[in-house]
Motif scaffolding. Structure first.
Motif, PDB file in Angstrom:
ATOM      1  N   LYS A   5       5.387   5.358  -6.158  1.00  0.00           N
ATOM      2  CA  LYS A   5       5.253   5.044  -7.580  1.00  0.00           C
ATOM      3  C   LYS A   5       6.588   4.640  -8.200  1.00  0.00           C
ATOM      4  O   LYS A   5       6.680   3.650  -8.940  1.00  0.00           O
ATOM      5  CB  LYS A   5       4.664   6.250  -8.313  1.00  0.00           C
ATOM      6  CG  LYS A   5       4.376   5.982  -9.786  1.00  0.00           C
ATOM      7  CD  LYS A   5       3.710   7.190 -10.431  1.00  0.00           C
ATOM      8  CE  LYS A   5       3.418   6.910 -11.913  1.00  0.00           C
ATOM      9  NZ  LYS A   5       2.761   8.082 -12.561  1.00  0.00           N
ATOM     10  N   GLU A   6       7.637   5.385  -7.919  1.00  0.00           N
ATOM     11  CA  GLU A   6       8.947   5.098  -8.508  1.00  0.00           C
ATOM     12  C   GLU A   6       9.490   3.766  -8.021  1.00  0.00           C
ATOM     13  O   GLU A   6       9.998   2.963  -8.811  1.00  0.00           O
ATOM     14  CB  GLU A   6       9.929   6.230  -8.165  1.00  0.00           C
ATOM     15  CG  GLU A   6      11.300   6.035  -8.793  1.00  0.00           C
ATOM     16  CD  GLU A   6      12.247   7.191  -8.485  1.00  0.00           C
ATOM     17  OE1 GLU A   6      13.440   7.047  -8.770  1.00  0.00           O
ATOM     18  OE2 GLU A   6      11.784   8.224  -7.952  1.00  0.00           O
ATOM     19  N   THR A   7       9.358   3.519  -6.735  1.00  0.00           N
ATOM     20  CA  THR A   7       9.834   2.259  -6.158  1.00  0.00           C
ATOM     21  C   THR A   7       9.051   1.079  -6.716  1.00  0.00           C
ATOM     22  O   THR A   7       9.610   0.037  -7.063  1.00  0.00           O
ATOM     23  CB  THR A   7       9.700   2.281  -4.624  1.00  0.00           C
ATOM     24  OG1 THR A   7      10.436   3.387  -4.106  1.00  0.00           O
ATOM     25  CG2 THR A   7      10.222   0.984  -4.018  1.00  0.00           C
ATOM     26  N   PHE A   8       7.734   1.261  -6.814  1.00  0.00           N
ATOM     27  CA  PHE A   8       6.889   0.193  -7.347  1.00  0.00           C
ATOM     28  C   PHE A   8       7.282  -0.138  -8.780  1.00  0.00           C
ATOM     29  O   PHE A   8       7.309  -1.302  -9.186  1.00  0.00           O
ATOM     30  CB  PHE A   8       5.419   0.617  -7.295  1.00  0.00           C
ATOM     31  CG  PHE A   8       4.511  -0.303  -8.058  1.00  0.00           C
ATOM     32  CD1 PHE A   8       4.218  -1.571  -7.585  1.00  0.00           C
ATOM     33  CD2 PHE A   8       3.968   0.089  -9.276  1.00  0.00           C
ATOM     34  CE1 PHE A   8       3.391  -2.427  -8.296  1.00  0.00           C
ATOM     35  CE2 PHE A   8       3.145  -0.750  -9.996  1.00  0.00           C
ATOM     36  CZ  PHE A   8       2.859  -2.024  -9.501  1.00  0.00           C
ATOM     37  N   SER A   9       7.595   0.876  -9.564  1.00  0.00           N
ATOM     38  CA  SER A   9       7.969   0.671 -10.962  1.00  0.00           C
ATOM     39  C   SER A   9       9.237  -0.190 -11.063  1.00  0.00           C
ATOM     40  O   SER A   9       9.306  -1.122 -11.876  1.00  0.00           O
ATOM     41  CB  SER A   9       8.200   2.020 -11.641  1.00  0.00           C
ATOM     42  OG  SER A   9       8.623   1.830 -12.976  1.00  0.00           O
ATOM     43  N   ILE A  10      10.211   0.089 -10.214  1.00  0.00           N
ATOM     44  CA  ILE A  10      11.468  -0.673 -10.227  1.00  0.00           C
ATOM     45  C   ILE A  10      11.211  -2.115  -9.820  1.00  0.00           C
ATOM     46  O   ILE A  10      11.682  -3.060 -10.465  1.00  0.00           O
ATOM     47  CB  ILE A  10      12.498  -0.024  -9.285  1.00  0.00           C
ATOM     48  CG1 ILE A  10      12.916   1.348  -9.812  1.00  0.00           C
ATOM     49  CG2 ILE A  10      13.722  -0.928  -9.114  1.00  0.00           C
ATOM     50  CD1 ILE A  10      13.749   2.160  -8.847  1.00  0.00           C
ATOM     51  N   HIS A  61      -4.923  -6.968   8.424  1.00  0.00           N
ATOM     52  CA  HIS A  61      -4.317  -5.900   7.633  1.00  0.00           C
ATOM     53  C   HIS A  61      -5.160  -5.691   6.384  1.00  0.00           C
ATOM     54  O   HIS A  61      -5.506  -6.650   5.696  1.00  0.00           O
ATOM     55  CB  HIS A  61      -2.894  -6.274   7.213  1.00  0.00           C
ATOM     56  CG  HIS A  61      -1.979  -6.613   8.349  1.00  0.00           C
ATOM     57  ND1 HIS A  61      -1.271  -5.657   9.056  1.00  0.00           N
ATOM     58  CD2 HIS A  61      -1.643  -7.807   8.906  1.00  0.00           C
ATOM     59  CE1 HIS A  61      -0.545  -6.254   9.990  1.00  0.00           C
ATOM     60  NE2 HIS A  61      -0.759  -7.554   9.921  1.00  0.00           N
ATOM     61  N   HIS A  62      -5.465  -4.441   6.099  1.00  0.00           N
ATOM     62  CA  HIS A  62      -6.116  -4.102   4.827  1.00  0.00           C
ATOM     63  C   HIS A  62      -5.056  -3.465   3.950  1.00  0.00           C
ATOM     64  O   HIS A  62      -4.445  -2.456   4.327  1.00  0.00           O
ATOM     65  CB  HIS A  62      -7.287  -3.147   5.023  1.00  0.00           C
ATOM     66  CG  HIS A  62      -7.975  -2.814   3.736  1.00  0.00           C
ATOM     67  ND1 HIS A  62      -8.792  -3.714   3.069  1.00  0.00           N
ATOM     68  CD2 HIS A  62      -7.937  -1.678   2.974  1.00  0.00           C
ATOM     69  CE1 HIS A  62      -9.238  -3.154   1.959  1.00  0.00           C
ATOM     70  NE2 HIS A  62      -8.740  -1.933   1.884  1.00  0.00           N
ATOM     71  N   ILE A  63      -4.815  -4.059   2.782  1.00  0.00           N
ATOM     72  CA  ILE A  63      -3.709  -3.640   1.935  1.00  0.00           C
ATOM     73  C   ILE A  63      -4.242  -3.075   0.628  1.00  0.00           C
ATOM     74  O   ILE A  63      -5.018  -3.721  -0.076  1.00  0.00           O
ATOM     75  CB  ILE A  63      -2.773  -4.833   1.642  1.00  0.00           C
ATOM     76  CG1 ILE A  63      -2.405  -5.573   2.933  1.00  0.00           C
ATOM     77  CG2 ILE A  63      -1.515  -4.363   0.929  1.00  0.00           C
ATOM     78  CD1 ILE A  63      -1.656  -6.870   2.705  1.00  0.00           C
ATOM     79  N   GLU A  64      -3.823  -1.863   0.321  1.00  0.00           N
ATOM     80  CA  GLU A  64      -4.172  -1.224  -0.949  1.00  0.00           C
ATOM     81  C   GLU A  64      -2.949  -1.244  -1.853  1.00  0.00           C
ATOM     82  O   GLU A  64      -1.805  -1.169  -1.397  1.00  0.00           O
ATOM     83  CB  GLU A  64      -4.616   0.223  -0.707  1.00  0.00           C
ATOM     84  CG  GLU A  64      -5.878   0.373   0.132  1.00  0.00           C
ATOM     85  CD  GLU A  64      -7.151   0.085  -0.664  1.00  0.00           C
ATOM     86  OE1 GLU A  64      -7.067  -0.028  -1.910  1.00  0.00           O
ATOM     87  OE2 GLU A  64      -8.231  -0.004  -0.038  1.00  0.00           O
ATOM     88  N   SER A  65      -3.189  -1.325  -3.155  1.00  0.00           N
ATOM     89  CA  SER A  65      -2.083  -1.318  -4.105  1.00  0.00           C
ATOM     90  C   SER A  65      -1.558   0.120  -4.304  1.00  0.00           C
ATOM     91  O   SER A  65      -2.304   1.081  -4.085  1.00  0.00           O
ATOM     92  CB  SER A  65      -2.564  -1.879  -5.439  1.00  0.00           C
ATOM     93  OG  SER A  65      -3.622  -1.086  -5.958  1.00  0.00           O
ATOM     94  N   PRO A  66      -0.269   0.244  -4.687  1.00  0.00           N
ATOM     95  CA  PRO A  66       0.724  -0.816  -4.821  1.00  0.00           C
ATOM     96  C   PRO A  66       1.420  -1.069  -3.480  1.00  0.00           C
ATOM     97  O   PRO A  66       1.821  -0.122  -2.803  1.00  0.00           O
ATOM     98  CB  PRO A  66       1.699  -0.236  -5.843  1.00  0.00           C
ATOM     99  CG  PRO A  66       1.643   1.247  -5.603  1.00  0.00           C
ATOM    100  CD  PRO A  66       0.231   1.550  -5.179  1.00  0.00           C
ATOM    101  N   SER A  67       1.550  -2.311  -3.119  1.00  0.00           N
ATOM    102  CA  SER A  67       2.143  -2.667  -1.831  1.00  0.00           C
ATOM    103  C   SER A  67       2.925  -3.962  -1.954  1.00  0.00           C
ATOM    104  O   SER A  67       2.776  -4.716  -2.914  1.00  0.00           O
ATOM    105  CB  SER A  67       1.062  -2.841  -0.749  1.00  0.00           C
ATOM    106  OG  SER A  67       0.363  -1.644  -0.513  1.00  0.00           O
ATOM    107  N   VAL A  68       3.730  -4.218  -0.955  1.00  0.00           N
ATOM    108  CA  VAL A  68       4.460  -5.479  -0.865  1.00  0.00           C
ATOM    109  C   VAL A  68       4.345  -5.985   0.563  1.00  0.00           C
ATOM    110  O   VAL A  68       4.273  -5.202   1.510  1.00  0.00           O
ATOM    111  CB  VAL A  68       5.952  -5.303  -1.252  1.00  0.00           C
ATOM    112  CG1 VAL A  68       6.651  -4.312  -0.322  1.00  0.00           C
ATOM    113  CG2 VAL A  68       6.685  -6.643  -1.238  1.00  0.00           C
ATOM    114  N   ILE A  69       4.291  -7.307   0.699  1.00  0.00           N
ATOM    115  CA  ILE A  69       4.334  -7.896   2.025  1.00  0.00           C
ATOM    116  C   ILE A  69       5.178  -9.154   1.980  1.00  0.00           C
ATOM    117  O   ILE A  69       5.098  -9.943   1.037  1.00  0.00           O
ATOM    118  CB  ILE A  69       2.937  -8.209   2.588  1.00  0.00           C
ATOM    119  CG1 ILE A  69       3.070  -8.760   4.012  1.00  0.00           C
ATOM    120  CG2 ILE A  69       2.168  -9.177   1.705  1.00  0.00           C
ATOM    121  CD1 ILE A  69       1.783  -8.806   4.784  1.00  0.00           C
TER     122      ILE A  69
END
Length: 285
Positions: free
Chosen positions: A122-127, A65-73
């Motif tokens: 963006k909004e979800t990442f901020s929370i 998997h190549h993951i770019e920010s913003p991400s969660v795993i």
């Protein structure tokens, strides 16, 4: 050359994290953690990684998997993984063991395993970022009254936020059918028992339904029989051990509950399309 191990390395909480919870934020200058993670390993806890900046390439159970920010795993304790590459990374992590997880969340996590990386809006990442920062603050404030309770509750809130993201991305937002519910319970039961229980009839008995009905539910939901799923789960574990340890094929067969070594070899070849020894040789080249 790969350093051989007698079994798959497992990362445990160290003495400083004896509460069964750890939260931290790592900056690019902390890349030593990624160098250590370049050896394949498991954790004995549930791991949540929040990629705030940069990019990471990671292998999880033979899938890259190549993951770019913003991400969660989310990483389940059973999953074998290693970092392949990272660039300009800022990442936060939350590690929590079964004892500290809300039982409802633990059950939900079993239902989304194996999880894939999720790109965050963006909004979800901020929370989520605010929730992570709060957890880090609580983790570092060991002098607080009710320290463990505050830390545990805040981390469970963070876990709930992550679970909600996986649930929102699930293929079906509608109420699951009876077939889907039975399949979900079967998968959870399989995960706990694959090395001991092999027959569809035994799983049907555990679920208090007939073998025919269990097969009907699983095949209707996934397109594959109960036997297929049992064999796939066993062979995934066999592949992990063949690739990441130096146990013999016979030792692996025994560990996975096969007294009949030739039968295990036939099952592996049938499912993987290659013999166990050939798989090990091919992947160690």
């Amino acid at each position: 050359m790969r350093k051989k191990t007698t079994s798959i390395p497992v990362n445990y909480f160290d003495d400083g994290h004896n509460l069964g919870i750890a939260v931290e934020r790592l900056l690019p200058e902390d890349l030593i953690i990624f160098k250590e993670a370049k050896q394949a390993h498991r954790h004995d806890f549930h791991s949540f990684f929040f990629l705030e900046k940069g990019s990471v390439s990671i292998e999880i159970d033979f899938k890259r998997h190549h993951i770019e920010s913003p991400s969660v795993i989310y990483m389940h304790p059973n999953q074998v993984h290693l970092i392949l590459a990272s660039k300009n990374v800022t990442v936060s992590s939350c590690a929590i063991n079964n004892e500290n997880l809300n039982p409802e969340y633990l059950k939900l996590l079993e239902g989304i395993t194996p999880a894939k990386p999720l790109f965050l809006e963006k909004e979800t990442f901020s929370i989520i970022s605010e929730a992570v920062s709060l957890c880090i603050n609580f983790f570092e404030s060991k002098h607080r009254k009710l320290y463990h309770s505050i830390l545990k509750d805040s981390c469970n809130a963070l876990v709930a936020l992550v679970i909600s993201q996986y649930m929102e991305r699930s293929e079906s937002a509608a109420k699951p059918s009876r077939f889907e519910m039975v399949t979900k319970i079967f998968n959870e039961t399989l995960e706990r028992n694959y090395s001991k229980v092999k027959s569809p009839a035994a799983y049907a008995e555990k679920l208090n339904i007939s073998t025919a009905y269990l097969n009907e539910c699983v095949k209707n939901t996934t397109g594959y029989s109960v036997s297929h799923h049992v064999q796939q789960r066993i062979i995934l574990e066999a592949k992990r051990l063949l690739y990441h340890s130096d146990k013999s094929v016979k030792e692996i067969a025994t560990e996975l509950g096969f007294d009949d070594y030739p039968y295990f070899s036939r099952v592996f070849t049938k499912v993987a399309g290659i013999t166990a020894l050939a798989f090990r040789s091919k992947n160690h080249d």
